[in-house]
Design a protein around this motif. Sequence first.
Motif, PDB file in Angstrom:
ATOM      1  N   MET A 321       9.842 -48.615 -58.837  1.00 46.20           N
ATOM      2  CA  MET A 321       8.675 -48.681 -57.954  1.00 46.20           C
ATOM      3  C   MET A 321       7.468 -47.981 -58.575  1.00 46.20           C
ATOM      4  O   MET A 321       6.323 -48.431 -58.424  1.00 46.20           O
ATOM      5  N   LEU A 322       7.687 -46.890 -59.296  1.00 49.17           N
ATOM      6  CA  LEU A 322       6.581 -46.226 -59.984  1.00 49.17           C
ATOM      7  C   LEU A 322       6.001 -47.127 -61.072  1.00 49.17           C
ATOM      8  O   LEU A 322       4.781 -47.188 -61.262  1.00 49.17           O
ATOM      9  N   LEU A 323       6.866 -47.842 -61.780  1.00 52.50           N
ATOM     10  CA  LEU A 323       6.381 -48.805 -62.770  1.00 52.50           C
ATOM     11  C   LEU A 323       5.586 -49.921 -62.104  1.00 52.50           C
ATOM     12  O   LEU A 323       4.572 -50.383 -62.637  1.00 52.50           O
ATOM     13  N   TYR A 324       6.048 -50.352 -60.943  1.00 48.79           N
ATOM     14  CA  TYR A 324       5.327 -51.407 -60.217  1.00 48.79           C
ATOM     15  C   TYR A 324       3.928 -50.948 -59.821  1.00 48.79           C
ATOM     16  O   TYR A 324       2.944 -51.676 -59.984  1.00 48.79           O
ATOM     17  N   LEU A 325       3.813 -49.737 -59.306  1.00 50.57           N
ATOM     18  CA  LEU A 325       2.510 -49.236 -58.872  1.00 50.57           C
ATOM     19  C   LEU A 325       1.552 -49.020 -60.040  1.00 50.57           C
ATOM     20  O   LEU A 325       0.337 -49.155 -59.891  1.00 50.57           O
ATOM     21  N   GLY A 326       2.107 -48.704 -61.214  1.00 49.03           N
ATOM     22  CA  GLY A 326       1.248 -48.403 -62.351  1.00 49.03           C
ATOM     23  C   GLY A 326       0.937 -49.576 -63.258  1.00 49.03           C
ATOM     24  O   GLY A 326      -0.146 -49.622 -63.854  1.00 49.03           O
ATOM     25  N   LEU A 327       1.864 -50.540 -63.380  1.00 49.77           N
ATOM     26  CA  LEU A 327       1.712 -51.589 -64.390  1.00 49.77           C
ATOM     27  C   LEU A 327       1.708 -52.999 -63.842  1.00 49.77           C
ATOM     28  O   LEU A 327       1.555 -53.950 -64.620  1.00 49.77           O
ATOM     29  N   ASN A 328       1.887 -53.186 -62.541  1.00 48.82           N
ATOM     30  CA  ASN A 328       2.045 -54.555 -62.051  1.00 48.82           C
ATOM     31  C   ASN A 328       0.777 -55.384 -62.213  1.00 48.82           C
ATOM     32  O   ASN A 328       0.847 -56.595 -62.435  1.00 48.82           O
ATOM     33  N   GLN A 329      -0.405 -54.774 -62.110  1.00 46.30           N
ATOM     34  CA  GLN A 329      -1.647 -55.536 -62.248  1.00 46.30           C
ATOM     35  C   GLN A 329      -1.860 -56.027 -63.676  1.00 46.30           C
ATOM     36  O   GLN A 329      -2.424 -57.102 -63.888  1.00 46.30           O
ATOM     37  N   ARG A 330      -1.387 -55.273 -64.670  1.00 46.32           N
ATOM     38  CA  ARG A 330      -1.597 -55.655 -66.063  1.00 46.32           C
ATOM     39  C   ARG A 330      -0.390 -56.364 -66.660  1.00 46.32           C
ATOM     40  O   ARG A 330      -0.541 -57.298 -67.446  1.00 46.32           O
ATOM     41  N   LEU A 331       0.810 -55.934 -66.305  1.00 47.06           N
ATOM     42  CA  LEU A 331       2.036 -56.499 -66.891  1.00 47.06           C
ATOM     43  C   LEU A 331       3.014 -56.886 -65.785  1.00 47.06           C
ATOM     44  O   LEU A 331       4.076 -56.272 -65.622  1.00 47.06           O
ATOM     45  N   PRO A 332       2.680 -57.890 -64.975  1.00 47.66           N
ATOM     46  CA  PRO A 332       3.593 -58.245 -63.878  1.00 47.66           C
ATOM     47  C   PRO A 332       4.925 -58.797 -64.361  1.00 47.66           C
ATOM     48  O   PRO A 332       5.968 -58.548 -63.753  1.00 47.66           O
ATOM     49  N   GLU A 333       4.896 -59.553 -65.477  1.00 44.47           N
ATOM     50  CA  GLU A 333       6.145 -60.125 -65.981  1.00 44.47           C
ATOM     51  C   GLU A 333       7.083 -59.033 -66.493  1.00 44.47           C
ATOM     52  O   GLU A 333       8.303 -59.096 -66.301  1.00 44.47           O
ATOM     53  N   THR A 334       6.548 -58.021 -67.145  1.00 42.07           N
ATOM     54  CA  THR A 334       7.373 -56.916 -67.642  1.00 42.07           C
ATOM     55  C   THR A 334       8.001 -56.142 -66.491  1.00 42.07           C
ATOM     56  O   THR A 334       9.185 -55.785 -66.538  1.00 42.07           O
ATOM     57  N   VAL A 335       7.214 -55.882 -65.455  1.00 40.31           N
ATOM     58  CA  VAL A 335       7.752 -55.176 -64.289  1.00 40.31           C
ATOM     59  C   VAL A 335       8.863 -55.983 -63.636  1.00 40.31           C
ATOM     60  O   VAL A 335       9.894 -55.441 -63.214  1.00 40.31           O
ATOM     61  N   LEU A 336       8.692 -57.303 -63.570  1.00 41.49           N
ATOM     62  CA  LEU A 336       9.731 -58.153 -62.985  1.00 41.49           C
ATOM     63  C   LEU A 336      11.010 -58.112 -63.806  1.00 41.49           C
ATOM     64  O   LEU A 336      12.111 -58.029 -63.253  1.00 41.49           O
ATOM     65  N   TRP A 337      10.874 -58.162 -65.130  1.00 41.74           N
ATOM     66  CA  TRP A 337      12.063 -58.096 -65.976  1.00 41.74           C
ATOM     67  C   TRP A 337      12.778 -56.755 -65.842  1.00 41.74           C
ATOM     68  O   TRP A 337      14.018 -56.694 -65.794  1.00 41.74           O
ATOM     69  N   VAL A 338      12.028 -55.672 -65.814  1.00 47.11           N
ATOM     70  CA  VAL A 338      12.647 -54.349 -65.636  1.00 47.11           C
ATOM     71  C   VAL A 338      13.354 -54.266 -64.290  1.00 47.11           C
ATOM     72  O   VAL A 338      14.488 -53.761 -64.179  1.00 47.11           O
ATOM     73  N   SER A 339      12.709 -54.778 -63.251  1.00 49.20           N
ATOM     74  CA  SER A 339      13.323 -54.754 -61.920  1.00 49.20           C
ATOM     75  C   SER A 339      14.606 -55.579 -61.889  1.00 49.20           C
ATOM     76  O   SER A 339      15.625 -55.135 -61.349  1.00 49.20           O
ATOM     77  N   ASN A 340      14.565 -56.773 -62.472  1.00 48.41           N
ATOM     78  CA  ASN A 340      15.780 -57.595 -62.523  1.00 48.41           C
ATOM     79  C   ASN A 340      16.886 -56.910 -63.302  1.00 48.41           C
ATOM     80  O   ASN A 340      18.067 -56.985 -62.934  1.00 48.41           O
ATOM     81  N   GLY A 341      16.510 -56.234 -64.392  1.00 49.93           N
ATOM     82  CA  GLY A 341      17.528 -55.532 -65.174  1.00 49.93           C
ATOM     83  C   GLY A 341      18.168 -54.386 -64.410  1.00 49.93           C
ATOM     84  O   GLY A 341      19.392 -54.193 -64.455  1.00 49.93           O
TER      85      GLY A 341
END
Length: 392
Positions: A321-341
């Motif tokens: 969730m901290l990654l989502y709040l910090g990086l979702n606007q710039r790297l949404p695909e990366t946040v999604l992959w990390v969350s799925n992992g």
Amino acid sequence: MRSSWRFWGWVLGLLFLSLRPAAYAAEYRPLPPAPRAGLTPDWLIFDKSRNRLVLYLPDYHPPAHAYYQWLSIRPNKPLRISFTAREKLSLFLDNRLVFSARTPASYTVDLAALLPTGSQAGSHLLCVWQPEAIPNLTSFANAVPLVKAKSGVAVAPILTAQPRPRGHQGQNVFVGFLLLLGLCYGGLRATYQPGFARIYQLEGLWGKGAAEQDFLVKPTLTWLNLVLVLLFSLSFALLLVAIHTNIQSIVILRRLFDVAESAIVVRVLLYTALVAGFVLGKYLFLELMGYIFDVTELVTIQYREFIRTSLFMGLFLPVVMLLYLGLNQRLPETVLWVSNGVVSLLLIGTVLRVGRTLNRKASLLNLHLFSYLCATEVIPLIILLKLIVFTY
């Protein structure tokens, strides 16, 4: 005389039949779209049953892969829009492909410049399409142009009406819930340190530590464990609401719990109750399956191991969730992959851990016990992976 009346009767009848379809066609003819100078929060979706575009209502329609808007575009007047796109997101103008995102990023495009040469000013149909996912409509907004003042300094125009992206409305809610999680975890660790250490110890996760064996002997449904289950459910619910929003398109879930997309707090509390109900209700499921397979002596140990591993792996969810709040606007695909992992690791790791513990009590080479493990752990694992992870 009678023949002449009959002739005029046929003429009037044919005239009535020729006018009747036109009257009915005019009754169902849609109104022309209202011209719009820029993007608005109102989107259209394609209604296949009526073969027409209808207004998209988030509280009523399920999410779709394609959304439309009628825009008034002039070839010589720039109309810039900004948005956050995942890979393969595409824009169409009048059913013509004009833009495709190659990488996840934030983009600003001029729709007027994307019109084909020779296009006339007027209403044009904009389509936003995302394959195998849902477009992030909340990020679409009119780009604010910079206007140079007399002093030469670029300033933003005054009284420029811009639709505010709705993606930021839940940010304060997520931050508040994360602070609550941190305070609760810290308070429990300071108050119930021995019981807290029996669950959250890294060195004994795959070993035969004394604390691990002690947890498998202690009662499962204690007040500490119940509070930790609620905190784990809240962490999982935040992840589902923030990132894995596609589960809201499940027909059964929408019919049972139809919650508006804007009611973020209600959705978080609803998913918290659903996750907590699944974790606590699994004991009844294990008791039923244990009675069917005649392995009731393994049910308690299996459920205790399931609780312990789930709570331990749940510590990684607030980090996502901290990654989502910090990086979702710039790297949404990366946040999604990390969350799925992380979610896959939580689900698969729990099954492996439970299987390892059961193998100590009875060999899993026994086909009867292996079938019991598949019915209680493997099949639910596949269903959860399909609903949460492989939806994207």
